[in-house]
Design an enzyme around this catalytic site. Sequence first.
Site, PDB file in Angstrom:
ATOM      1  N   ASP A 487       0.815  -1.224   0.000  1.00 57.10           N
ATOM      2  CA  ASP A 487       0.000   0.000   0.000  1.00 57.10           C
ATOM      3  C   ASP A 487       0.843   1.265   0.000  1.00 57.10           C
ATOM      4  OD1 ASP A 487      -2.682  -0.665  -0.018  1.00 57.10           O
ATOM      5  OD2 ASP A 487      -2.723  -1.083   2.127  1.00 57.10           O
TER       6      ASP A 487
HETATM    7  C1  GLC Z   1      -0.648   2.645   6.230  1.00 55.82           C
HETATM    8  C2  GLC Z   1       0.105   1.431   6.714  1.00 55.82           C
HETATM    9  C3  GLC Z   1       0.055   0.335   5.751  1.00 55.82           C
HETATM   10  C4  GLC Z   1      -1.367   0.125   5.373  1.00 55.82           C
HETATM   11  C5  GLC Z   1      -1.959   1.406   4.813  1.00 55.82           C
HETATM   12  C6  GLC Z   1      -3.362   1.284   4.330  1.00 55.82           C
HETATM   13  O1  GLC Z   1       0.017   3.156   5.156  1.00 55.82           O
HETATM   14  O2  GLC Z   1       1.452   1.713   6.966  1.00 55.82           O
HETATM   15  O3  GLC Z   1       0.633  -0.803   6.302  1.00 55.82           O
HETATM   16  O4  GLC Z   1      -1.442  -0.893   4.454  1.00 55.82           O
HETATM   17  O5  GLC Z   1      -1.917   2.354   5.804  1.00 55.82           O
HETATM   18  O6  GLC Z   1      -4.309   1.457   5.314  1.00 55.82           O
HETATM   19  C1  GLC Z   2      -1.486  -3.830   5.449  1.00 57.71           C
HETATM   20  C2  GLC Z   2      -2.719  -3.852   4.596  1.00 57.71           C
HETATM   21  C3  GLC Z   2      -2.536  -4.758   3.409  1.00 57.71           C
HETATM   22  C4  GLC Z   2      -1.273  -4.387   2.674  1.00 57.71           C
HETATM   23  C5  GLC Z   2      -0.077  -4.389   3.604  1.00 57.71           C
HETATM   24  C6  GLC Z   2       1.194  -3.906   2.936  1.00 57.71           C
HETATM   25  O1  GLC Z   2      -1.309  -5.062   6.056  1.00 57.71           O
HETATM   26  O2  GLC Z   2      -3.831  -4.290   5.344  1.00 57.71           O
HETATM   27  O3  GLC Z   2      -3.630  -4.666   2.541  1.00 57.71           O
HETATM   28  O4  GLC Z   2      -1.108  -5.304   1.626  1.00 57.71           O
HETATM   29  O5  GLC Z   2      -0.335  -3.534   4.695  1.00 57.71           O
HETATM   30  O6  GLC Z   2       1.156  -2.557   2.645  1.00 57.71           O
END
Ligand code: GLC
Ligand code: GLC
Length: 816
Positions: A487
């Site tokens: 993300d």
């Molecule tokens: C924040 C977190 C990440 C997550 C994203 C989406 O960026 O660091 O891990 O996946 O939020 O909610």
């Molecule tokens: C968090 C989010 C997931 C994402 C991951 C890496 O665990 O829930 O959707 O893939 O972060 O960013």
Amino acid sequence: MQYGHFDDKNKEYVITTPQTPLPWINYLGNDSYFSLISNTAGGYSFYRDARLRRITRYRYNNVPYDQGGRYLYLRNNANGQVWSSSWQPVKKDLNHYTCRHGLGYTRISSDYQGIHAHTIYFVPLQANCEIWRTTLKNDTQAPVDLSLFSLVEFCLWDALDDSTNYQRNFNIGEVEVEGSVIYHTTEYRERRDHFAYFACSEPLTGFDTDRNAFLDNYHGFENPQVVQTGKSNQSIAHGWAPIASHHLQFALNPQEEKEIIFVLGYFENPREQKFDSNHPFQINKQFVSPRIQHYLQPSVLDAAFDDLARFWQEILEQYQVTTPDQDTNRMVNIWNAYQCMTTFNLSRSASYFESGIGRGMGFRDSNQDLLGFVQMVPAKARERLIDLAATQLPNGGAYHQYQPLTKRGNDAVGGNFNDDPLWLILAVAAYLKETGDHSILKELVPYDNQADTETALFEHLQRAFSYTLDRLGPHGLPLIGRADWNDCLNLNCFSLTPGESFQTTENKAGGVAESVFIAGLFILAGHEMEKIAQITLETQYAQQVRQHVKDMQEAVLTHGWDGAWFRRAYDYFGDVLGSQQNPEGKIFIEPQGICVMADVGLENSYALKAMDSVNAWLNSVHGVMLVQPAFTRYDPKYGEITSYPPGYKENASVFCHTNPWVMIAETRLGRGNQAFDYYKRINPSTRESISDVHRCEPYVYAQTIAGKDAPTQGEAKNSWLTGTAAWNYVAITQFILGIRPDYDGLVIDPCIPADWPSFTATRKIRNATYHIQVHNPHHHQSGVKTMLVDGKPHPIGTPIPYYEDGHTHHIEVWLG
Ligand code: GLC
Ligand code: GLC
């Protein structure tokens, strides 16, 4: 250092000091009523949606830790001594304390000045309430005069509003008290038909429902005025902060025991009959009273608790294993499976790190959670798949999240995370392999929940697959969109404004950012898609899929290979990331794991080289890090990943979700030693002995462990709600132990450490039980040489049939 120990026989983790490095929690409830409960009885409860139907109040990020919970205060009326049987909130030094977190229940017991207190907290199956069943015993030689005060603080339903909108909230709080039941009725007078209640099995000496009356101004939960004086006020809350506190006063003779039952619950009345016909504006208690009375009976609770134990017994029986490694056994047999249930139920909504107000159910998250859950309750997995597919957009894309109460896609986050749709294919594949229920492919499912848009689920998968093909970049690799699995790799965002969302902002249009990770995922999903198309007899389509997969493999091998590992991406400008050429962010874990899982580079040496590079560059004592070198400064070209200090979260922590991918990749290479070595590094039970470093619970996975660039290397954060649970379960059970359902039979292909002489497992699937013995007399890491099925030789490389005959079948396997 340890703060407790595993009790494998009773399937419990036993915490022996209340002062754990962080609150160590458990979850109660599986269907609609959920509770989070810490080892000192902190936490909160909600009905279905942690934001919109929050029942009790909790204070995140408070000092001291863990404020708000299920409190029981005890008072010795002879000497005025006051304590909490769960240590918090009074924090008196107890003569004895234990908390046993079990499957769907938590027991906390303590001794103080000869009074033994034991409370078991649980949510009966399918009930919308939680039980606190308390026993008090006088272990002294003389009679004691005791007072017991219960306490919960109600949340005014919408947890976000509850913690922000005080100009309204301080005016709306309402309660009713009848007998030993305290009802929380805020907003019931207007549009809510639901209320909460807190009932007690005993007649009351007194009660309080107004927080200030109970605590007094400027007192905290640790020293309520009422408890100190031993006198409740019979207060009725009007606005401000409604609470529920029962006061019981009684004497206990030496060795005498007393049981007290509390029931905290949620109830919905039919709208037309919501008010009492004799008392306008009072709730109609005609429907709820029998439910409350029901759960106040000890015999009912005995039966409900037995049902809960049986439920878990049956769930866990689907896969049980005995290996030479205790950490493996207890995680596979108990805790990892248990965590998979929790992530399936709650996605990323409510934990001690997820406040329950932020996120809906993630599309990619829920699809992945299902991979570790599908064997437990296949019917629920089926329902989830349909819910997810129904949020899919007509172009095959997906909302990134949907709301559990409405099951609608969530506009606030939107879509265009270009990996999202592909996870649906993997999840459906897992369901088909587990159940053989092909009918799901024909199920008619709408797009974006719009009536008259229904197509067969199979077409949803086709559109998900095409979504990638419709969005290829200049190298023939998938365009990344807002982000892929990571993300925080935001190649189209370019944010310079503090606080702007990396996930929803796009400040530049027209870029060509491509993801090698999505390419690998597309190939992995493509393998499944081809087989699913064969099931539905779409053979021509199956051939097309195969061709697209081949083309993508070519693109990866040509443009996704960096010489010693797979590249990560091409950025907005078409420049490479995850390459020797990059000073930071040279190598990322995600494309190595996913490409090798998809068998890319198995035929040439790329897979092997990639995995050796993972070991050389990314491995650490605490697990495999996400990226190296970590990013040292913010770079708007790459987005949020560079916003984190080095060693944390996506910027080079051990982001545990990705570790099982490299474990599985190692098993594709037959390297059981390495696969298992990675498994052990992040296994929470293995890390129990360094609990003061790890800090999170030793019985569940956390999302991250700080990487080598972090000053707090080895420290875990964000426990419980992480895709790590499902993927580790898949890696250990299906690929390392190698017992893996396929479309037409059970594959047994272990890839284990060479020093394991043998292991046994029991797998229940499709109405048959497989008792499996694996022998490894010559200490190999993989490769089945001989297989006997019910005593008869079985051809190597052919799955064992699904007998579906209700019987137990004996499988013997020799590695060699
Ligand atoms: C924040 C977190 C990440 C997550 C994203 C989406 O960026 O660091 O891990 O996946 O939020 O909610
Ligand atoms: C968090 C989010 C997931 C994402 C991951 C890496 O665990 O829930 O959707 O893939 O972060 O960013």
